[in-house]
Design an enzyme around this catalytic site. Structure first.
Site, PDB file in Angstrom:
ATOM      1  N   GLY B 125      10.420   6.903 -96.799  1.00 44.94           N
ATOM      2  CA  GLY B 125      11.311   5.749 -96.925  1.00 44.94           C
ATOM      3  C   GLY B 125      12.720   6.104 -96.475  1.00 44.94           C
ATOM      4  O   GLY B 125      13.624   6.237 -97.297  1.00 44.94           O
ATOM      5  N   GLU B 242       9.547  16.744 -88.653  1.00 54.42           N
ATOM      6  CA  GLU B 242       8.935  15.562 -88.046  1.00 54.42           C
ATOM      7  C   GLU B 242       8.931  15.681 -86.527  1.00 54.42           C
ATOM      8  O   GLU B 242       8.008  15.259 -85.857  1.00 54.42           O
ATOM      9  CB  GLU B 242       9.700  14.314 -88.500  1.00 54.42           C
ATOM     10  N   GLU B 372      16.415   8.167 -76.828  1.00 53.28           N
ATOM     11  CA  GLU B 372      17.852   8.104 -76.521  1.00 53.28           C
ATOM     12  C   GLU B 372      18.646   8.968 -77.506  1.00 53.28           C
ATOM     13  O   GLU B 372      19.548   9.722 -77.121  1.00 53.28           O
ATOM     14  CB  GLU B 372      18.350   6.655 -76.581  1.00 53.28           C
TER      15      GLU B 372
HETATM   16  C1  LIG Z   1       5.429   3.483 -85.349  1.00 48.01           C
HETATM   17  C2  LIG Z   1       6.644   3.745 -86.141  1.00 48.01           C
HETATM   18  C3  LIG Z   1       6.526   4.355 -87.377  1.00 48.01           C
HETATM   19  C4  LIG Z   1       7.651   4.596 -88.144  1.00 48.01           C
HETATM   20  N1  LIG Z   1       7.475   5.163 -89.368  1.00 48.01           N
HETATM   21  C5  LIG Z   1       8.558   5.308 -90.170  1.00 48.01           C
HETATM   22  C6  LIG Z   1       8.389   5.794 -91.494  1.00 48.01           C
HETATM   23  O1  LIG Z   1       7.282   6.105 -91.912  1.00 48.01           O
HETATM   24  N2  LIG Z   1       9.452   5.907 -92.277  1.00 48.01           N
HETATM   25  C7  LIG Z   1      10.705   5.607 -91.839  1.00 48.01           C
HETATM   26  O2  LIG Z   1      11.642   5.775 -92.587  1.00 48.01           O
HETATM   27  N3  LIG Z   1      10.903   5.129 -90.587  1.00 48.01           N
HETATM   28  C8  LIG Z   1       9.851   4.972 -89.743  1.00 48.01           C
HETATM   29  N4  LIG Z   1      10.034   4.475 -88.475  1.00 48.01           N
HETATM   30  C9  LIG Z   1      11.375   4.030 -88.081  1.00 48.01           C
HETATM   31  C10 LIG Z   1      12.040   4.804 -86.976  1.00 48.01           C
HETATM   32  O3  LIG Z   1      12.543   6.010 -87.443  1.00 48.01           O
HETATM   33  C11 LIG Z   1      13.112   3.905 -86.380  1.00 48.01           C
HETATM   34  O4  LIG Z   1      12.469   2.815 -85.787  1.00 48.01           O
HETATM   35  C12 LIG Z   1      13.971   4.582 -85.372  1.00 48.01           C
HETATM   36  O5  LIG Z   1      14.762   5.585 -85.966  1.00 48.01           O
HETATM   37  C13 LIG Z   1      14.854   3.626 -84.576  1.00 48.01           C
HETATM   38  O6  LIG Z   1      15.576   2.774 -85.414  1.00 48.01           O
HETATM   39  P1  LIG Z   1      15.562   1.204 -85.174  1.00 48.01           P
HETATM   40  O7  LIG Z   1      14.137   0.793 -85.104  1.00 48.01           O
HETATM   41  O8  LIG Z   1      16.406   0.599 -86.204  1.00 48.01           O
HETATM   42  O9  LIG Z   1      16.181   1.002 -83.744  1.00 48.01           O
HETATM   43  P2  LIG Z   1      17.762   0.924 -83.407  1.00 48.01           P
HETATM   44  O10 LIG Z   1      18.453   2.067 -84.037  1.00 48.01           O
HETATM   45  O11 LIG Z   1      18.261  -0.431 -83.673  1.00 48.01           O
HETATM   46  O12 LIG Z   1      17.724   1.182 -81.846  1.00 48.01           O
HETATM   47  C14 LIG Z   1      17.461   0.163 -80.878  1.00 48.01           C
HETATM   48  C15 LIG Z   1      17.654   0.766 -79.500  1.00 48.01           C
HETATM   49  O13 LIG Z   1      19.006   1.206 -79.350  1.00 48.01           O
HETATM   50  C16 LIG Z   1      19.041   2.568 -79.012  1.00 48.01           C
HETATM   51  N5  LIG Z   1      20.185   3.202 -79.667  1.00 48.01           N
HETATM   52  C17 LIG Z   1      20.617   3.061 -80.929  1.00 48.01           C
HETATM   53  N6  LIG Z   1      21.673   3.838 -81.157  1.00 48.01           N
HETATM   54  C18 LIG Z   1      21.926   4.511 -80.020  1.00 48.01           C
HETATM   55  C19 LIG Z   1      22.889   5.494 -79.610  1.00 48.01           C
HETATM   56  N7  LIG Z   1      23.788   5.982 -80.450  1.00 48.01           N
HETATM   57  N8  LIG Z   1      22.800   5.961 -78.352  1.00 48.01           N
HETATM   58  C20 LIG Z   1      21.851   5.505 -77.485  1.00 48.01           C
HETATM   59  N9  LIG Z   1      20.935   4.592 -77.808  1.00 48.01           N
HETATM   60  C21 LIG Z   1      20.970   4.106 -79.063  1.00 48.01           C
HETATM   61  C22 LIG Z   1      17.741   3.142 -79.534  1.00 48.01           C
HETATM   62  O14 LIG Z   1      17.380   4.324 -78.847  1.00 48.01           O
HETATM   63  C23 LIG Z   1      16.783   2.008 -79.282  1.00 48.01           C
HETATM   64  O15 LIG Z   1      16.361   2.058 -77.946  1.00 48.01           O
HETATM   65  C24 LIG Z   1       8.920   4.236 -87.662  1.00 48.01           C
HETATM   66  C25 LIG Z   1       9.038   3.615 -86.432  1.00 48.01           C
HETATM   67  C26 LIG Z   1       7.925   3.383 -85.665  1.00 48.01           C
HETATM   68  C27 LIG Z   1       8.087   2.715 -84.338  1.00 48.01           C
END
Ligand SMILES: Cc1cc2nc3c(=O)[nH]c(=O)nc-3n(C[C@H](O)[C@H](O)[C@H](O)COP(=O)(O)OP(=O)(O)OC[C@H]3O[C@@H](n4cnc5c(N)ncnc54)[C@H](O)[C@@H]3O)c2cc1C
Lengths: 336, 389
Positions: B125, B242, B372
């Protein structure tokens, strides 16, 4: 195929010693000076290379060499690549390798000790355009599974210096009695060793470019920040990093495979050469680009490497040729 | 080690469960129904009982206490035999290693053995709707109330959340501290009042991840891992596991890296293997795949890391996930018209496995830090470039 990599304390020492000496002897200002010069090299350097034992690196001990392995060779070539060593150490080392792998007993006896001592300059000649030919005493030419040795003293040998893109590495067109010098295909092992040695050198060059460009990106400011903090600059540099590190891993894997007599050695060496072509040119192109207007000038060092990268690409098979070879041996798919 | 390898090989030959007769997920990230869950849990138990899960972990907590490198051999052999993956991914590879590193004796004794045997499933989480890449901006709260912490917050993308017994949970214990400093790390029970799990559906139509809403949920004070305020440090360590930048998994991470042979076989089956363009692409993929494995090999050779010690471990997840994605994409392209067909269509090739792989590959380029973000980290830590703001 599971690549293995071994690296010893001795190799770490060799690297340290090589890096220190090359850094001291070949600062970029001197490399430029030699590149501007008529001959492109300084005979004093050759004496020093002999003194360091590098001319006999791959020569067996029984012939007066250091009898080191492919891994040591890779280490040394990588370091010379960083400094764009303006001296025919590579073609000379390939000549020695050719004698070790494919030479006759008589050829080895006559040439290997003299090469290791720096008394005879021999260069490997796989085509009519030969690196280091102008200053060579003997050309080592693949012929019918073995080697033919063409000595300057035998007469009839003409070397006409080529006008080259990369002035840190000279080549000449070689004719014998007016006919262009031809060569047969080298043995598989020799071809692969050549790929490995050159790929290692190219890895060193690409790594030096990465350091050069990162240093610039960390200090050059635009919009009130160092340009390296912009992702449009940072991310391509990371792509260069990934390429360089992957290339180095393949180089060490190929070298380890050679030293272990593994059947994967040739495949890994050709993979390394293929990747080297792509990575070095990419690293150099990003270096020029990310130095901006300065990068486009003769003053910036990036172009020296860009030219070396472009000129190294075709030697012993470019990336496309290597991939064609690899495609016949893909896992899970029998050759056509 | 070679004896171990032979033993594992012999054991798998005898005990490989084969196909279950229903569609299995492609990885632990997509487990979505009870049938899949039960079947995969049985498989992990069987492997554990054979001694192949937690091979290097201490005996006193239920591990097998084998020498370093044993788990890698086991995982390699499992991958080679195309054995099913291990269900309790988050527990085995991320939560477990940090508990071993930061946990109290009581926490280790209570939590490790059931995790290894898949008797208790773990989820992570970390992410919230407003805190993804910028994880440190998370807002879930943990307020001390006597012998307990009261948790309130909204977590999202929680893999295996629906089945989890435990959650590695990040929450803010000090709202006044600066961003990173106020965060604490909990080993939180999931099957308690105040925890609501809402499933999400992936673009493949599969389930597997969830939203988890914590409302006045009370967890015991000894659920805290490490010290209050140490959460960011432990979260960073978790991400290292991870991303494969630190070794320590109890199993299941040996797969991957041998896909090119499958795609080459596909090209042959489709009679496209004589096409020079196809051949060139395949050879290029083969080089990249081999380089990936050579990188992993080199990462264990201390003398070769000295120039940029951070680079190789940090590169693994990024390069592996991007290669997997590009290969699956290429396989789909090779399929031609059949690339437009989906699971259960009689004309689909390998029952649309490549289409599914391609889409699922985004899990690996997004989760655990997007490509990224990983490029930013590599640029800053391995190349020393100035921080992106
Ligand atoms: C299949 C799957 C399983 C997952 N399982 C878990 C889980 O079990 N537990 C958990 O806690 N989380 C989990 N996650 C969450 C995952 O860690 C996040 O989705 C991830 O860290 C990206 O965050 P976001 O989805 O909010 O995207 P955002 O942070 O909103 O990013 C959107 C886009 O903007 C880009 N971006 C954002 N900030 C920057 C920056 N500073 N520089 C360049 N580009 C940037 C990103 O690369 C992405 O392309 C999972 C995700 C997936 C897809």
């Amino acid at each position: 195929m599971n690549p293995q990599i071994r690296y010893s304390e001795e190799q770490a020492l060799l690297r340290g010693e090589a890096r220190r000496w090359l850094d001291e002897r070949f600062p970029i200002a001197r490399v430029r000076e030699l590149a501007e010069s008529e001959a492109g090299e300084d005979p004093l350097d050759w004496k020093q290379l002999a003194g360091l034992g590098w001319l006999g690196l791959v020569v067996p001990e029984s012939f007066g060499g250091a009898q080191l392995g492919a891994t040591d060779l890779a280490v040394l070539m990588e370091e010379t690549g960083r400094r764009l060593l303006p001296s025919p150490l590579l073609p000379s080392t390939l000549a020695a390798l050719a004698l070790v792998t494919d030479g006759s007993d008589a050829q080895r006896k006559r040439f290997l000790p003299a090469i290791a001592a720096g008394e005879i300059r021999a260069v490997y000649a796989g085509s009519a355009s030969v690196w280091g030919a102008s200053s060579a005493d003997a050309l080592i030419v693949p012929r019918g599974g073995g080697l033919e040795i063409v000595e300057r003293s035998s007469g009839g040998l003409e070397t006409a210096p080529e006008i080259v893109l990369d002035r840190t590495r000279r080549s000449a067109r070689v004719t014998r009695n007016g006919v262009a010098l031809g060569a047969d295909a080298p043995s598989d092992r020799l071809a692969a060793m050549a790929c490995l040695a050159l790929a290692a050198e190219m890895a060193g060059g690409a790594d030096a470019l990465l350091a050069l460009t990162c240093a610039y990106a960390a200090t050059r400011e635009q919009f009130g920040k160092p340009i390296g903090s912009f992702q449009a600059v940072k991310h391509p540099l990371v792509n260069v990093l990934i390429g360089v590190e992957s290339l180095r891993s393949l180089v060490y894997a190929a070298a380890t495979a050679f030293d272990a007599n593994s059947p994967d050695a040739e495949t890994l060496a050709r993979m390394a050469k293929a990747l080297a072509c792509d990575v070095y040119v990419f690293a150099a192109s990003r270096a020029v680009q990310l130095h901006g207007g300065y990068g486009f000038t003769l003053d910036c060092d990036a172009h020296l490497y860009l030219k070396r990268a472009q000129a190294s690409r075709p030697a012993f098979g470019d990336a496309m040729a290597q991939r064609r070879w690899l495609a016949d041996r893909l896992p899970g798919a029998a050759p056509l | 080690m070679e004896t171990l390898r032979a033993d594992v090989r012999a054991w798998i030959a005898e005990n490989h469960p084969g196909e279950p007769g229903f569609k299995l997920p492609q990885s632990a990230l997509e487990v979505a129904d009870d049938r899949q869950f039960d079947w995969l849990r049985d498989w992990q138990r069987k492997l554990y009982d054979a001694g192949y899960v937690g091979a290097e972990w201490p005996r006193e907590y239920g591990g097998r206490g084998r020498e370093r490198g044993a788990q890698r051999v086991i995982d390699q052999e499992l991958a080679r035999a195309r054995a099913p993956f291990l269900l309790n991914l988050v527990g085995l590879s991320w939560a477990g290693p940090v508990i071993l590193r930061y946990g109290t004796e009581a926490q280790k004794r209570r939590l490790i053995a059931p995790l290894l045997r898949a008797d208790e499933i773990w989820c992570q989480g970390f992410s919230e709707p407003g805190a993804g890449s910028d994880l440190a901006s998370l807002r879930a709260k943990a307020v001390r109330a006597g012998d307990a912490f009261q948790i309130d917050g909204h977590k999202v993308w929680t893999t295996l959340g629906r089945y989890a017994d435990w959650c590695i949970l990040l929450a803010r214990t000090d709202p006044d501290a600066v961003k990173h400093a106020g965060i604490s790390y909990f080993l939180a029970p999931m099957k308690i009042p105040g925890v609501e799990v809402l499933p999400l559906v992936k673009m493949t139509g599969e389930g597997g991840f969830n939203q988890v809403i914590w409302t006045d949920a009370r967890i015991p004070a000894d659920a805290l891992l490490g010290r209050e305020g140490q959460g960011w440090e432990i979260a960073t360590a978790t991400l290292q596991f991870e991303r494969g930048a630190a070794e320590g998994s109890a199993g299941g991470s040996g797969g991957g890296g041998e896909q090119v042979g499958r795609v080459a076989a596909l090209a042959r089956a489709l009679a496209r293997d004589a096409d020079p363009v196809v051949r060139d692409r395949l050879a290029d993929f083969w080089i990249r795949e081999t380089a990936l494995r050579a990188n992993a090999q080199r990462a264990r050779v201390a003398g070769l890391l000295s120039d940029r010690p951070e680079a190789l471990p940090l590169m693994q997840k990024l390069t592996a996930s991007e290669l997997t994605q590009a290969l699956a994409d290429f396989a789909c392209e090779l399929e031609g018209d059949a690339a437009g067909l989906w699971i259960d269509d009689p004309g689909a090739i390998e029952n649309a496995d490549w289409q599914r792989s391609y889409m699922n590959s985004f899990a690996m380029t997004i989760a655990g830090g997007t490509s990224e973000i990983l490029r930013n980290i590599l640029g800053e830590r391995a190349l020393g470039l100035p921080k992106t703001r």
